[in-house]
Design an enzyme around this catalytic site. Structure first.
Site, PDB file in Angstrom:
ATOM      1  N   ALA A 110      48.345  28.979  53.510  1.00 46.69           N
ATOM      2  CA  ALA A 110      46.921  29.515  54.066  1.00 46.69           C
ATOM      3  C   ALA A 110      45.918  29.142  52.883  1.00 46.69           C
ATOM      4  O   ALA A 110      44.753  28.674  53.288  1.00 46.69           O
ATOM      5  CB  ALA A 110      46.689  30.759  54.295  1.00 46.69           C
ATOM      6  N   GLU A 111      46.376  29.107  51.693  1.00 48.81           N
ATOM      7  CA  GLU A 111      45.445  28.795  50.523  1.00 48.81           C
ATOM      8  C   GLU A 111      45.163  27.264  50.276  1.00 48.81           C
ATOM      9  O   GLU A 111      44.040  26.916  50.045  1.00 48.81           O
ATOM     10  CB  GLU A 111      46.050  29.366  49.150  1.00 48.81           C
ATOM     11  CG  GLU A 111      45.900  31.095  49.004  1.00 48.81           C
ATOM     12  CD  GLU A 111      44.548  31.360  48.841  1.00 48.81           C
ATOM     13  OE1 GLU A 111      43.637  30.444  48.487  1.00 48.81           O
ATOM     14  OE2 GLU A 111      44.213  32.670  48.820  1.00 48.81           O
ATOM     15  N   SER A 112      46.103  26.445  50.311  1.00 42.47           N
ATOM     16  CA  SER A 112      45.965  25.316  49.737  1.00 42.47           C
ATOM     17  C   SER A 112      46.832  24.260  50.947  1.00 42.47           C
ATOM     18  O   SER A 112      46.644  23.152  50.275  1.00 42.47           O
ATOM     19  CB  SER A 112      46.805  24.991  48.516  1.00 42.47           C
ATOM     20  OG  SER A 112      48.189  25.292  48.444  1.00 42.47           O
ATOM     21  N   TYR A 213      41.262  36.685  56.522  1.00 45.88           N
ATOM     22  CA  TYR A 213      42.186  36.193  55.615  1.00 45.88           C
ATOM     23  C   TYR A 213      43.782  36.409  56.088  1.00 45.88           C
ATOM     24  O   TYR A 213      44.493  35.597  56.043  1.00 45.88           O
ATOM     25  CB  TYR A 213      42.301  36.699  54.242  1.00 45.88           C
ATOM     26  CG  TYR A 213      42.720  36.152  53.352  1.00 45.88           C
ATOM     27  CD1 TYR A 213      42.532  34.692  52.890  1.00 45.88           C
ATOM     28  CD2 TYR A 213      43.815  36.631  52.440  1.00 45.88           C
ATOM     29  CE1 TYR A 213      43.487  34.125  51.979  1.00 45.88           C
ATOM     30  CE2 TYR A 213      44.556  36.038  51.566  1.00 45.88           C
ATOM     31  CZ  TYR A 213      44.332  34.793  51.292  1.00 45.88           C
ATOM     32  OH  TYR A 213      45.055  33.970  50.367  1.00 45.88           O
TER      33      TYR A 213
END
Length: 371
Positions: A110-112, A213
């Protein structure tokens, strides 16, 4: 039968003859479109993954994120899945080491999208998208020469320790993920504003991105585990090996001497911002293409550099083979090339005492010989 009836029958027959092969062709050769799954089906599938937080899909955003990952044109997801095969074992190692759920590995997706060199507009960088100040607080080096946020091992352990500290404070994984995204201070203020530490009540006082998120994390977990049902195939990437480098050396020279493409060496080691490894007493981890580790070690032998030996290596065998190849660890530690040194032991000298001191402390090849 009238002319009109015969014309109608003929038209119907021609229509059937044309429609049958078209249908068959579509069945055999058209890409399979994934069927829309209901909210209940998505929830049921997520619950099978043993994630550390409730997994009820209650909003359109989660389903839209899943569609982004697995919908038509999923090439980015296929490349991400290929990187997952390389990086997930590293994530799992540190998560297990620090006693956290292994399924937190999906957070990096999800981040990168698992791009090691990813940098956001807010200057967050790496697989775990750490901010410069946060990374420095966690003991990472971030400057114009080395950016350890782009080092897979160092950044992963820093992120895992952050998650562990946040969980010790907030206990609810929903709040932990929110704090990882927005910062612990922002979540504490939201808790005070809500007058509650229940995530559903706190959520309204968090930024919009942070509110979504948890959903982004759930969508990432779903995509990694159910991509096959959507016709996606991971894009396999060549493997890598790693070793620790202690001396200053340019990546270009290392690549040239060890028959590695310079662009490849730079791509898989984005943490070396200026394309060279600075000297360090503790060393920096260098990743090299699978099969090239021994070539790099051979190049480094005979130079004042220490080469790390894996903990499970056969030390006795390492010692024997190193001696057969003329490798002298004591002289190497003293920065002297063994093949160019005419060694005559004096009755006594400071050098002899220095060597004896090293021998007393270093009675195997663990930290400086590797085969």
């Amino acid at each position: 039968m009238s002319k009109l009836q015969r014309a109608c029958y003929l038209w119907l027959l021609l229509s059937l003859l044309v429609a049958i092969p078209t249908t068959a062709s579509a069945t055999l050769f058209s890409p399979v479109k994934p069927t829309k799954r209901t909210e209940a089906q998505l929830t049921n599938r997520l619950q099978r993954l043993d994630l550390p937080l409730p997994t009820t899909v209650t909003d359109a955003f989660t389903q839209r994120k899943i569609e982004d990952y697995l919908g038509p044109g999923g090439r980015n997801t296929e490349r991400m899945l290929g990187r997952a095969n390389l990086y997930f074992p590293v994530f799992e190692y540190y998560l297990v080491k620090h006693e956290l759920p292994a399924s937190l590995k999906y957070l990096a997706v999800a981040e990168s999208m698992l791009v090691p060199g990813a940098v956001s507009s807010a200057r967050a960088a790496g697989l775990w998208q750490l901010m410069p100040a946060t990374a420095r607080e966690m003991g990472l080096r971030v400057d114009g020469t080395v950016d350890e946020r782009l080092d897979i091992h160092r950044s992963t352990e820093a992120a895992v320790l952050m998650l562990k500290a946040l969980h010790e404070e907030f206990t609810d994984w929903n709040l932990v993920l929110a704090a990882y995204n927005a910062g612990g201070g922002r979540v504490r203020r939201a808790i005070r504003a809500a007058g509650s530490d229940t995530y559903e009540q706190v959520k309204a006082y968090l930024p919009g991105e942070t509110q979504r998120y948890v959903a982004a994390y759930l969508a990432a977990a779903y995509a990694v585990n159910y991509y096959e049902d959507h016709g996606l195939i991971p894009h396999e990437l060549p493997g890598t090996e790693s070793l620790r480098i202690y001396r200053r050396i340019s990546l270009a020279k290392l690549a040239r001497e060890c028959n590695i493409r310079p662009a490849t060496l730079r791509r898989i080691n984005p943490m070396f911002v200026q394309a060279y490894i600075p000297a360090s007493a503790t060393g920096y981890r260098l990743r090299v293409p699978a099969g090239r580790k021994s070539a790099v070690q051979r190049f480094l032998w005979g130079r004042p550099n220490l080469v790390e030996l894996p903990a499970d290596e056969n030390l006795e065998l390492a010692t024997t083979l190193a001696q057969e190849r003329g490798f002298d660890p004591v002289r190497m530690l003293l920065g002297v090339r063994g093949d160019r040194l005419i060694y005559a032991t004096p009755v006594w000298s400071f050098r002899q005492a220095q060597e004896q001191l090293l021998l007393d402390y270093l009675d195997d090849y663990r930290s400086f010989a590797s085969l």
